[in-house]
Scaffold this motif. Structure first.
Motif: not given
Length: 360
Positions: A106-116
């Motif tokens: 979840a952590v890298p998924t959420v971070v990447t989602t906000f970055d993209l």
């Protein structure tokens, strides 16, 4: 026994067919060969989630086999294995482990989602209303073709998207008729183009990966939109920053095309009588969006495909003009003009093949 053997053969055959089909497809349409930061981020998430799933499957299978072999009831043995119901220790273990795995995913998924999803650069305008520090492309999807407008550069193209490498390119995504979906597999995940709103995102193309692909990628519509959905392709041409600036200069300064030869000049007359109401032949087309009802043909003579699907030959140009419905069922060009004679089609094809931007 024979029936069981037949079933196993059928299962094995289906497995082999599935394995063979999984290897089919075009390499330039693969999301497993990322060509930019966005695609790489999404690919890394894909690998992470796959590893977690495989790990869970392996652990479950091992536990299943151990229990099956160690605790299966033997003939004459009425012993009941030790019961673990209510074991706080085990319950904590099989509750905590999934939570930890979910956190890892979840952590890298959420971070990447906000970055993209960060497109704030598109909102920074100068005094003339142009985007200050970002290249913006307005993508408009139509049945069954694509339009790419560079609003700050005053350039409009169709079917061929030209972008610089090693730079974020921001997109405004819309549709003219029905819902479509903009997807360049090698560059990043798809995003819908809607008729009642604008979606925004960005892509980035790595110069080294682009060079490995001869600076050419392909995109598709990823939303079922009609009978020719599978034929709604477009080409992505990548250029270095300096080459992109030179391309922009050529496109902005392009004038009305000048053709040579009697046949091509006859074709120009046919075009001006039959096609000019929908098509433009200059990339610096200043008409409003509603007036751009068909692909811009300014660079038609330089394209590699006719209508995005046919090899770019004179005969295929003639075939398309004569019967577009045959090659793209449901396209909006079908039935929009009167019947042309063979001589008019020959002349029109000769004219279209000479449509090139000066300076290239």
């Amino acid at each position: 026994m024979k029936k069981r053997l037949h079933k196993w053969r059928l299962i094995a055959l289906l497995g082999i067919v599935g394995l063979v089909l999984s290897g089919c497809g075009e390499p330039f349409l693969s999301a497993l060969k990322p060509a930019g930061n966005v695609a790489q981020s999404q690919y890394d998430l894909l690998i992470l989630s796959t590893l977690i799933m495989v790990l869970v499957i392996i652990v479950v299978v091992i536990l299943f086999v151990v229990v099956l072999l160690r605790f299966r009831r033997k003939e004459g043995d009425e012993t009941i294995p030790k019961q673990i119901e209510g074991s706080h220790k085990l319950e904590i273990i099989w509750t905590v482990i999934p939570i930890l795995l979910l956190i890892v995913l979840a952590v890298p998924t959420v971070v990447t989602t906000f970055d993209l999803a960060d497109t704030k650069a598109m909102d920074k305008k100068d005094k003339d209303g142009k985007t200050k520090d970002a290249l913006v492309v307005n993508v408009r999807a139509n049945l069954y073709w694509w339009e790419f407008e560079y609003p700050d550069l005053g350039v409009v193209t169709s079917q061929d998207l030209v972008v610089p490498t090693d730079q974020k390119v921001y997109f405004n995504l819309t549709a003219s008729d029905v819902k479509h979906s903009f997807w360049v597999p090698a560059a990043g995940g798809k995003m819908d183009t809607n008729t009642d709103g604008v979606n925004q995102f960005f892509l980035e193309f790595d110069s080294k990966k682009a060079e490995d692909s001869n600076n050419l990628f392909y995109g598709k519509c990823a939303e079922l939109c009609g009978p020719s959905h599978a034929l709604m392709d477009f080409k992505v041409v990548t250029k270095s920053k300096s080459d992109f600036e030179a391309w922009t200069k050529d496109m902005k300064s392009a004038k009305e095309p000048t053709v040579t030869g009697d046949l091509a000049k006859q074709g120009e007359d046919v075009f001006n009588q039959s096609c000019i109401g929908c098509h433009a032949v200059t990339p610096n087309d200043s008409r409003p969006e509603a007036a751009r009802q068909a692909p811009n043909l300014a660079t038609f003579g330089e394209r590699e495909k006719v209508a995005g699907v046919l090899d770019h030959t004179e005969q295929n140009v003639k075939n398309w003009i004569k019967d577009p419905e045959k090659y793209k069922p449901g396209n909006t060009m079908t039935g929009t003009y009167g019947e042309l004679s063979d001589s008019q089609i020959n002349a029109l094809a000769a004219y279209l093949l000479q449509l090139k931007v000066e300076g290239k």
